[in-house]
Design a protein around this motif. Structure first.
Motif, mmCIF file in Angstrom:
data_model
loop_
_atom_site.group_PDB
_atom_site.id
_atom_site.type_symbol
_atom_site.label_atom_id
_atom_site.label_comp_id
_atom_site.label_asym_id
_atom_site.label_seq_id
_atom_site.Cartn_x
_atom_site.Cartn_y
_atom_site.Cartn_z
ATOM 1 N N ARG A 58 18.018 22.249 12.831
ATOM 2 C CA ARG A 58 16.890 23.163 12.942
ATOM 3 C C ARG A 58 17.463 24.543 13.249
ATOM 4 N N VAL A 59 17.164 25.491 12.374
ATOM 5 C CA VAL A 59 17.727 26.836 12.460
ATOM 6 C C VAL A 59 16.628 27.832 12.799
ATOM 7 N N CYS A 60 16.944 28.796 13.641
ATOM 8 C CA CYS A 60 16.026 29.882 13.978
ATOM 9 C C CYS A 60 16.704 31.202 13.632
ATOM 10 N N GLU A 61 16.052 32.008 12.811
ATOM 11 C CA GLU A 61 16.582 33.327 12.480
ATOM 12 C C GLU A 61 15.728 34.411 13.133
ATOM 13 N N ILE A 62 16.376 35.272 13.907
ATOM 14 C CA ILE A 62 15.704 36.418 14.497
ATOM 15 C C ILE A 62 15.959 37.618 13.599
ATOM 16 N N GLY A 63 14.944 38.007 12.834
ATOM 17 C CA GLY A 63 15.079 39.119 11.900
ATOM 18 C C GLY A 63 15.202 38.646 10.464
ATOM 19 N N PHE A 64 14.109 38.163 9.873
ATOM 20 C CA PHE A 64 14.121 37.592 8.518
ATOM 21 C C PHE A 64 14.468 38.641 7.461
ATOM 22 N N GLY A 65 13.914 39.847 7.577
ATOM 23 C CA GLY A 65 14.264 40.951 6.684
ATOM 24 C C GLY A 65 14.072 40.651 5.216
ATOM 25 N N THR A 66 15.154 40.753 4.458
ATOM 26 C CA THR A 66 15.104 40.562 3.007
ATOM 27 C C THR A 66 15.144 39.101 2.598
ATOM 28 N N GLY A 67 15.412 38.213 3.544
ATOM 29 C CA GLY A 67 15.545 36.796 3.214
ATOM 30 C C GLY A 67 16.949 36.402 2.792
ATOM 31 N N LEU A 68 17.907 37.312 2.910
ATOM 32 C CA LEU A 68 19.269 37.025 2.459
ATOM 33 C C LEU A 68 19.888 35.857 3.222
ATOM 34 N N ALA A 166 18.781 40.863 14.489
ATOM 35 C CA ALA A 166 17.899 42.017 14.697
ATOM 36 C C ALA A 166 18.674 43.305 14.446
ATOM 37 N N PHE A 167 17.953 44.422 14.322
ATOM 38 C CA PHE A 167 18.620 45.713 14.232
ATOM 39 C C PHE A 167 19.467 45.933 15.491
ATOM 40 N N ALA A 168 20.409 46.847 15.408
ATOM 41 C CA ALA A 168 21.378 47.077 16.476
ATOM 42 C C ALA A 168 20.692 47.384 17.812
ATOM 43 N N PRO A 169 21.339 47.039 18.919
ATOM 44 C CA PRO A 169 20.746 47.288 20.241
ATOM 45 C C PRO A 169 20.368 48.749 20.471
ATOM 46 N N GLU A 170 21.108 49.670 19.880
ATOM 47 C CA GLU A 170 20.785 51.086 20.045
ATOM 48 C C GLU A 170 19.496 51.465 19.330
ATOM 49 N N LYS A 171 19.155 50.723 18.281
ATOM 50 C CA LYS A 171 17.971 51.018 17.478
ATOM 51 C C LYS A 171 16.758 50.191 17.903
ATOM 52 N N GLN A 172 16.995 49.012 18.418
ATOM 53 C CA GLN A 172 15.913 48.083 18.741
ATOM 54 C C GLN A 172 16.239 47.364 20.059
ATOM 55 N N PRO A 173 16.349 48.106 21.158
ATOM 56 C CA PRO A 173 16.819 47.513 22.418
ATOM 57 C C PRO A 173 15.941 46.396 22.947
ATOM 58 N N GLU A 174 14.653 46.429 22.643
ATOM 59 C CA GLU A 174 13.759 45.396 23.166
ATOM 60 C C GLU A 174 14.095 44.009 22.628
ATOM 61 N N MET A 175 14.722 43.956 21.442
ATOM 62 C CA MET A 175 15.079 42.668 20.860
ATOM 63 C C MET A 175 16.308 42.046 21.523
ATOM 64 N N TRP A 176 17.065 42.857 22.242
ATOM 65 C CA TRP A 176 18.287 42.396 22.890
ATOM 66 C C TRP A 176 18.112 42.332 24.410
ATOM 67 N N SER A 177 16.882 42.239 24.862
ATOM 68 C CA SER A 177 16.592 42.246 26.289
ATOM 69 C C SER A 177 16.902 40.883 26.908
ATOM 70 N N GLU A 178 17.027 40.863 28.221
ATOM 71 C CA GLU A 178 17.284 39.606 28.916
ATOM 72 C C GLU A 178 16.142 38.618 28.718
#
Length: 233
Positions: A58-68, A166-178
């Protein structure tokens, strides 16, 4: 230039000749400019999915984006995969299907027909949201349109592999939160594996604080020197 939800996105070629998207509003690419397909295969399929010893995952992807990453997984593994992808802002299907990922993946993997990749990419993007759909004998996908900063709607200890893209922590810090990382820890089964392109010391230390075992491993060719792989004990 493509526009979705008022956001301007430009298609650009990366150094392995596969395309990526560039978001003008946040000055950020969806994939490595050193090679979009190379990154997907090395960081997620080889270093994450294939590293896990189980054949049913069972795989979980955070940030589906283009589907690549989903397409690379469906095409390149012989494992049976139930794939859960999380994306708050889905891209237009027509834009994603216009990208040459089926051709680019098939070019690096002998024995896979481009037509099969094209059909899989279409099935992945046209699968209904919030509903598990089988798109091949070994690959099922459920796409979730939700904000994971408010929680990840999967049961505790049920995920074997996490692609954190997810996008880089500098661009999307909320996604890399504790709080997000603790949710990821919660859903992962013991022995679960997470891989991400981001090997920053602050991110590695955050994973360690939560309880993961971490290691920096070699990055993709022409890309980042190191990437991060973490395991839930």
């Amino acid at each position: 230039m493509n526009v979705f939800d008022g956001v301007n996105v430009v298609v650009e070629q990366t150094l392995d000749n596969s395309p990526t998207l560039y978001r003008i509003d946040i000055d950020e690419h969806y994939h490595s400019t050193k090679g979009a397909v190379t990154e997907a295969v090395h960081v997620y399929v080889k270093s994450g999915l294939e590293y896990h010893r189980n054949m049913n995952l069972r795989v979980c992807e955070i940030g589906f984006g283009t589907g690549l990453n989903a397409l690379a997984t469906a095409l390149l593994t012989r494992k049976k995969v139930e794939y859960h992808a999380f994306e708050l802002y889905p891209l237009p299907i027509s834009l994603c299907e216009s990208l040459s990922y089926p051709r680019d993946i098939c070019a690096i993997q002998a024995g896979i027909e481009e037509a099969v990749g094209i059909a899989l990419l279409s099935d992945i993007h046209n699968a209904p949201w919030d509903n598990l759909s089988r798109v091949s004998t070994r690959f099922s996908i459920e796409k979730h349109q939700c904000n994971i900063t408010q929680g990840i709607p999967l049961d505790t200890a049920t995920v074997d592999v996490v692609y954190f893209d997810a996008f880089a922590p500098e661009k999307q810090p909320e996604m890399w939160s504790e709080s997000v990382m603790r949710e990821v820890y919660r859903i992962m089964a013991p022995g679960g594996v997470l891989t991400t392109y981001c090997a920053k010391g602050s991110i590695r230390r955050l994973f360690q604080k939560i309880g993961f075992k971490t290691e920096r491993i070699q990055g993709p060719p022409r890309g980042k020197r190191e990437i991060l792989r973490v395991v839930k004990p």
